[in-house]
Motif scaffolding. Structure first.
Motif, mmCIF file in Angstrom:
data_model
loop_
_atom_site.group_PDB
_atom_site.id
_atom_site.type_symbol
_atom_site.label_atom_id
_atom_site.label_comp_id
_atom_site.label_asym_id
_atom_site.label_seq_id
_atom_site.Cartn_x
_atom_site.Cartn_y
_atom_site.Cartn_z
ATOM 1 N N MET A 1 1.154 -1.301 -0.091
ATOM 2 C CA MET A 1 -0.022 0.404 0.453
ATOM 3 C C MET A 1 0.545 0.762 0.319
ATOM 4 N N LYS A 2 0.286 2.033 -0.538
ATOM 5 C CA LYS A 2 0.897 3.497 -0.217
ATOM 6 C C LYS A 2 1.165 4.084 0.542
ATOM 7 N N GLY A 3 2.760 4.740 0.638
ATOM 8 C CA GLY A 3 2.524 5.057 2.581
ATOM 9 C C GLY A 3 2.920 6.202 2.285
ATOM 10 N N ASP A 4 3.187 7.281 3.851
ATOM 11 C CA ASP A 4 2.849 8.655 3.820
ATOM 12 C C ASP A 4 3.764 9.153 3.664
ATOM 13 N N MET B 1 4.289 12.886 3.214
ATOM 14 C CA MET B 1 3.217 13.514 4.464
ATOM 15 C C MET B 1 3.383 14.583 4.374
ATOM 16 N N GLY C 1 -4.489 4.842 1.693
ATOM 17 C CA GLY C 1 -5.392 3.810 2.548
ATOM 18 C C GLY C 1 -5.956 4.648 4.095
ATOM 19 N N ASN C 2 -5.148 5.432 4.941
ATOM 20 C CA ASN C 2 -5.133 5.216 6.128
ATOM 21 C C ASN C 2 -6.300 6.726 6.328
ATOM 22 N N ASN D 1 -2.765 -1.267 11.263
ATOM 23 C CA ASN D 1 -1.267 -0.658 9.870
ATOM 24 C C ASN D 1 -0.406 0.374 10.024
ATOM 25 N N GLU D 2 -0.324 0.914 11.464
ATOM 26 C CA GLU D 2 0.442 2.084 11.802
ATOM 27 C C GLU D 2 0.640 2.205 12.524
ATOM 28 N N GLN E 1 -1.106 4.243 15.707
ATOM 29 C CA GLN E 1 -2.375 3.473 15.306
ATOM 30 C C GLN E 1 -2.443 2.996 16.105
ATOM 31 N N ARG F 1 5.828 6.248 12.224
ATOM 32 C CA ARG F 1 5.854 7.143 10.806
ATOM 33 C C ARG F 1 6.305 5.390 10.802
ATOM 34 N N LYS G 1 5.484 1.692 9.287
ATOM 35 C CA LYS G 1 4.496 0.213 9.341
ATOM 36 C C LYS G 1 5.510 -0.894 9.643
ATOM 37 N N GLU H 1 7.928 -3.786 8.616
ATOM 38 C CA GLU H 1 8.146 -2.924 8.412
ATOM 39 C C GLU H 1 9.535 -3.187 9.588
ATOM 40 N N PHE I 1 -7.051 -2.563 -2.556
ATOM 41 C CA PHE I 1 -6.013 -1.624 -1.670
ATOM 42 C C PHE I 1 -4.747 -1.710 -2.505
ATOM 43 N N PHE I 2 -4.450 -2.792 -3.094
ATOM 44 C CA PHE I 2 -2.856 -3.049 -3.107
ATOM 45 C C PHE I 2 -2.886 -3.215 -4.510
#
Ligand code: ATP
Ligand code: ATP
Ligand code: MG
Ligand code: MG
Lengths: 299, 552, 230
Positions: A1-4, A7, A128-129, B93-94, B97, B131, B133, B136, C115-116
């Motif tokens: 998924m695309k990360g921020d 940002m 996503g988020n 997934n963050e 959060q 920041r 994920k 990772e 989403f992917f």
């Protein structure tokens, strides 16, 4: 998924709700008007929008094949397949090919094109988020479920790799053998993934429970704040949208195609509607542009 | 916790029998015991929400009030629980959060959340993780994240089930230090289940040992040690730190108060002496002439294009009949190296040579029977519904003779015969692992690849495993083990290599490699370095090499 | 439970008819807009039900995990583009955990995989198609023929086609105004191979793995007292 990763600059500082509203408006525009000029302008606007995004051009490249093929398919095939309309261009195998049908094909393909472009941009900007944040306000439980599911995906991929290794050592390969055999092995691997992950999932559930999930009302940690700027942008969009909507309802920006092509001529008010809807479509560019100006002046 | 007994639905014998414990506020309690002795079950019962389905007798009270009388919310907040597997506990997934998840559930205001996050994140100094994920992060970071997520709810009691079992010594040490700090600075009560107890004895106010669901001993560290030796509970000795055992056995008249719990204390007991030179055991050249079974030449591996290389010009030789151990920290690329040598991943550059032929050029069935691989997580192994079936099916696939006999042999060797009809997932972590190993050995491979075999194993079964592996090696099996359990590697492996930054930083006999390190070595080695006694790596070595106690 | 099933069945069917009818009958220009709107209208009630229902944490995790598995299930089949395992997993979820869970797993699986792969105008259609696949599996599971292997296989086969056909709609609806039979048929002919592959792989998986999967899922259900079967 695309990360921020990008940002905190330009369009990414805008509140998700505002962004979401923009995509609703633009999507509406694409499907509401059918005047070729309007749609053409819309296409250009959105291509420009995507170009302003970081990594936008790359994303567009990925989809180019689909977009082109779809456009070609509709524009080419439509006139030959349906023969409504009265302005006959020429005859093809005894079937009349009409101006209306051709034009209709063009219009449809353009509006689909705009929608695709919108989604490309959406995938970049409303990643996503942010999207989930919006839904978590409307359908909290569902949004949470989706979030959870998305979190599992990388985990499952890693597990799949591990399983494939082990089973390969036991002589179960998805690379060699008949299609039937490979399909069988593949699903056997998924089956292990299923059994394993469902067991593990219970531990996840426990960790949720241990941290009080489902014990009364949930608040959400709000990473985004609606700033005055956001409100201004919202107002800007809302105004542009209302004008276009009213214009559209009064028939501006629309043409009659079937049964007989009406005039394509644009009246002054058409231009007004076009202007406002363009103002709406290029919203992200405006935002980025303003940012740039700020920098230039402050520098 | 008074006279608690507990039994699982289908289980014939009780998982817990008449356990009586009282834990005071601010105590640091360590629970040890064999795998399957009911530690996790005990902890789960302490954390009401997680109490497994089953019949519970006796009463569990918290602050003098039965847990059922407390309103759920308070218990959720005041009793925090961190379990074994770092991955399974992560929900979002963050990272951000994830850590506020608990607070969200309890309906805290944004203000409160921001405040607590700021405070805790600073306390842990993990700002840079926010920041990222979770997928990772390294194992250690994940576990830290889980701890953080629990701590944000400001628990009074922290319950941990083998929190460090997935971590390398350094990461584990960090986590434990963090716990000690919490215990000292906030007076938080900490209850922790661990197999690797060495550092913990010094921290713990109290140590508990469990066996077959019974509470065996219970008291302050030194008292426990003394008691064990007085009663001669020999099968629990392995749970004690090696240098403590040395003290108890070499000291003419051990004093409870003098029992050394830290490296420092132990050094003082032995007495400093710079003179003794470190006499390295030379590798006998005979073994070096054995032909090379597996060779990796200047292997480069990266997982994605223009992502960093996980392995950089990686050289490796494993000789026939050798017990080779590759040690390294979390994320140093051990598993990757293993997978490369198995041909599971294609190196971007370099060769993997198996018995003189390049692996990627061979057909699968040429090596299928010969190579066995035990992955980091043994659950990937089981297709069948019960352990017995799994063993059978494997026996069939590699058409092994007298399967039944062998099956029993291995089940015996691992002491899991009583589980053979149970579903692999109905057993505790350690038990599953043993079962998988049994399955693997069944096909009698010529080379065995193992990834983290001692993960979540108690010292006794570790010892069994080690002996079993060495036996297999005696019978000519070549073993390639990847681990961060240095004690284990030092004791049983013949040759070790240390991985760092995608390369083999150093390689040699355990002595050459580990003696003189600060962290990447055993506690006993640190304790015996530069002392009047010979520097040793393991308890057994000391028993052999040390002079008679009287000279001390 | 039975009543809620009927409710689900009725809602889904009625609304589907509504969708088609409105598209054919309405003399409204923006059909795509309309159709997306309709699909949203169809799905929202189910999600709302899910929101209102008392759902245990474990249940959510389980559903999320199933959806995620369905979404990643293509990975081991990288070499076999024509094989489509996702539908099988969704059907299984429906069969064991019931109509609602089936729908959720299907719909969420669609969202997650997109989403992917990237969201698009097709996302809602996919959500609907897979959601319905799971739901119908749940609704029919107690019928005698659905309990037979044959019944399941036919069910899977049919869905292979229905899914493909439904997914074609979003192109067609795009320019329904110009709809003509040749056009219609043209599009369906072009997709016939994929649909066949889809249908066959459904059948194959149902025959080979159906039993063992049901066993596994029911075991999880039993062990943790989840999503009581009705
Ligand atoms: N869900 C379950 N159903 C039935 N029996 C179980 C279940 N979980 C554990 N047991 C049994 O209860 C006993 C205690 O298990 P527990 O997990 O507490 O052991 P443990 O000391 O934590 O082991 P380890 O150190 O490997 O984690 C074991 O004999 C195990 O087989
Ligand atoms: N499939 C993968 N895709 C991308 N990166 C990966 C993949 N597998 C591992 N990595 C990365 O490669 C590095 C080494 O991973 P590896 O599992 O080999 O370390 P390790 O030494 O086995 O760690 P541990 O002791 O925790 O098992 C890690 O930084 C990890 O993030
Ligand atoms: Mg345990
Ligand atoms: Mg590893």
């Amino acid at each position: 998924m695309k990360g921020d990763n990008q940002m905190g600059n330009g369009i990414h500082t805008i509140h998700p709700f505002v962004l979401f509203f923009y995509y609703l408006c633009a999507g509406f525009f694409a499907m509401f008007f059918n005047h070729p000029l309007f749609l053409f302008a819309g296409c250009l606007a959105l291509i420009a929008v995507n170009l302003t995004h970081v990594g936008g051009s790359r994303a567009m490249k990925q989809w180019t094949r689909l977009m082109i093929s779809m456009t070609v398919l509709i524009v080419m095939i439509n006139p030959f397949l349906n023969s409504g309309g009265s302005h006959i261009l020429f005859y093809f195998r005894g079937k009349q090919v009409t101006l209306e049908a051709t034009l209709y094909g063009v219009v449809t393909s353009m509006s689909l094109l705009i929608i695709l472009l919108l989604f490309i941009s959406l995938n970049i900007v409303l990643n996503g988020n942010k999207l989930l944040y919006i839904f978590s306000r409307i359908l909290p439980k569902t949004a949470f479920l989706i979030m959870l599911s998305i979190r599992f995906v990388p985990l499952l991929k890693a597990r799949l790799i591990e399983i494939q290794d082990v089973q390969r050592m036991k002589g179960m390969s998805t690379k060699q053998g008949t299609v039937r055999q490979r399909a069988k092995n593949g699903m056997a691997i998924i089956q292990i993934l299923l059994a394993w992950s469902l067991e593990e999932a219970i531990e996840t559930a426990d960790s949720m429970k241990a941290r009080g999930y489902g014990s009364g009302k949930r608040t959400t940690y709000i990473p985004y704040r609606m700033t005055p700027t956001d409100w201004k942008w919202l107002a800007y969009l809302a105004m542009a949208f209302t004008i276009s909507l009213l214009g559209g309802l009064l028939g501006y920006g629309k043409i009659v195609i079937y049964p007989m092509l009406g005039t394509l001529h644009l009246y002054p008010l058409d231009w007004v509607v076009l202007g406002s809807s363009m103002a709406m479509c290029v919203f992200p560019i405006v935002v980025e542009g303003r940012e740039q100006l700020k920098w230039n002046y402050s520098a | 916790m008074k006279d608690v007994s507990f039994s699982f639905p289908e289980a014939e014998e009780k998982a817990l029998q008449h356990v009586n414990v009282t834990i005071h506020t601010g105590e640091f309690v360590v629970i040890g015991g064999a795998s399957g002795s009911g530690k996790s079950t005990l902890l789960k019962l302490l954390k009401k929400e997680l109490a497994p389905a089953g019949t519970l007798e006796g009463t569990i009270t918290y602050k003098g009030k039965p847990v059922d009388d407390w309103e759920p919310r308070t218990l959720i907040e005041q009793i925090g629980y961190v379990s074994q597997d770092p991955d399974n506990q992560i929900v979002m997934n963050e990272v951000m959060q994830e850590i506020v998840f608990g607070l969200e559930n309890l309906g805290y205001s944004n203000f409160e959340m921001r405040k607590r996050v700021a405070e805790m994140v600073h306390f842990f100094g993990v700002e840079d993780l926010l920041r990222a994920k979770p997928s990772e992060l390294s194992g250690g970071q994940k576990q830290l994240l889980n701890l953080l997520a629990v701590l944000l709810m400001k628990p009074r009691v922290l319950v941990l089930d083998e929190p460090t079992s997935q971590l390398d010594p350094v990461a584990a040490k960090e986590l434990l230090l963090m716990l000690e700090r919490l215990n000292n600075e906030t007076g938080m009560t900490i209850i922790i289940v661990e197999h690797r107890l060495e550092e913990l004895y010094a921290m713990a106010d109290r140590v508990l040992f469990m066996e077959h669901g019974r509470l065996l001993v219970n008291g302050p560290s030194r008292q426990i040690i003394e008691q064990l030796y007085r009663d001669g509970v020999t099968h629990l000795y392995p749970y004690l730190p090696a240098f403590v055992r040395l003290y108890m056995e070499f000291e003419p008249d051990p004093q409870r108060s003098a029992i050394p719990l830290t490296v420092k204390a132990c050094k003082q007991w032995i007495g400093m002496d710079e003179q003794v030179p470190i006499d390295l055991v030379k590798v006998d050249l005979a073994k070096e002439h054995r032909h090379v079974l597996l060779e990796m030449k200047d292997v480069h591996v990266q997982y994605k294009k223009n992502s960093p290389f996980i392995l950089k010009n990686f050289h490796l030789q494993v000789r026939k009949g050798e017990f080779f151990a590759l040690v390294g920290g979390n994320g140093s690329g051990k598993t990757t190296a293993l997978r490369a040598s198995l041909g599971s991943i294609r190196p971007q550059r370099g060769k993997v040579i198996w018995e003189g032929r390049e692996l990627r050029k061979m057909k699968d069935d040429e090596w299928l029977g010969q190579i066995a691989y035990l992955p980091q997580n043994p659950r990937t192994f089981f297709v069948q519904q019960t352990i017995k079936d799994e063993l059978r099916s494997i026996g069939e696939r590699f058409n092994v003779q007298e399967v039944e006999a062998k099956m029993d042999k291995y089940l015996q060797a691992f002491g899991i015969s009583h589980l053979q009809d149970r579903h692999p997932y109905d057993c505790s972590g350690g038990e599953v692992q043993k079962a998988a190993l049994a399955c693997l050995l069944l096909s009698e491979p010529s080379m065995l690849f193992i990834d983290e075999p001692t993960k979540g194993m108690d010292p006794l079964s570790k010892q069994h495993l080690g002996e079993l592996l060495s036996n297999l090696q005696q019978q000519g099996l070549t073993i390639f083990m990847v681990t961060h359990d240095i004690g284990f590697a030092a004791q049983y492996a013949e040759r070790c290599a240390m991985m760092f930054d995608g390369e083999i930083a150093a390689s040699g006999t355990p002595d050459e490699l580990f003696k003189g390190n600060y962290f990447y070595t055993t506690a006993i080695n640190r304790a015996t370095r530069e002392t009047r006694q010979a520097e040793v790596l393991t308890y057994e070595e000391a028993i052999e090499t040390w002079r008679v106690p009287t000279t001390i | 439970m039975a009543r809620s099933n009927n409710y689900l069945a009725i809602v889904s069917v009625v609304l589907l008819i509504l969708l088609v009818a409105s598209i054919v009958v309405f003399h409204y220009k923006a059909y795509l807009l309309l159709s997306l709107f309709m699909i949203a209208c169809i799905m929202v009630p189910f999600f709302i039900r899910f929101e209102w229902r008392e759902v245990a944490g474990r249940e959510i995790v389980l559903l999320a995990m199933l959806a995620a598995i369905a979404a990643v299930s293509r990975v081991p089949f990288a070499g076999l583009p024509s094989v489509q395992p996702t539908s099988f997993i969704i059907i299984m979820a429906g069969l064991v955990f019931g109509a609602e869970s089936g729908f959720i797993v299907g719909a969420v699986a669609a969202i997650v995989s997109n989403f992917f792969l990237g969201q698009g105008p097709w996302t809602p259609w996919q959500m609907y198609a897979w959601g319905m696949m799971g739901m119908s599996a749940g609704l029919l599971r107690n019928l005698w023929w659905m309990k037979t292997l044959w019944g399941k296989s036919i069910f899977g086969f049919v869905w292979g086609y229905v899914f493909g056909w439904f997914m074609n709609l979003w192109i067609i609806v795009g320019n329904i105004e110009a709809l003509s039979w040749e056009y219609f048929i043209g599009i369906y002919v072009s997709s016939i191979y994929f649909d066949l592959a889809h249908a066959l792989s459904n059948v194959f998986f149902l025959v080979v793995f159906g039993a063992s999967w049901i066993k596994i899922l029911q075991r999880v259900q039993r062990k943790y007292g989840l999503l009581s079967t009705a």
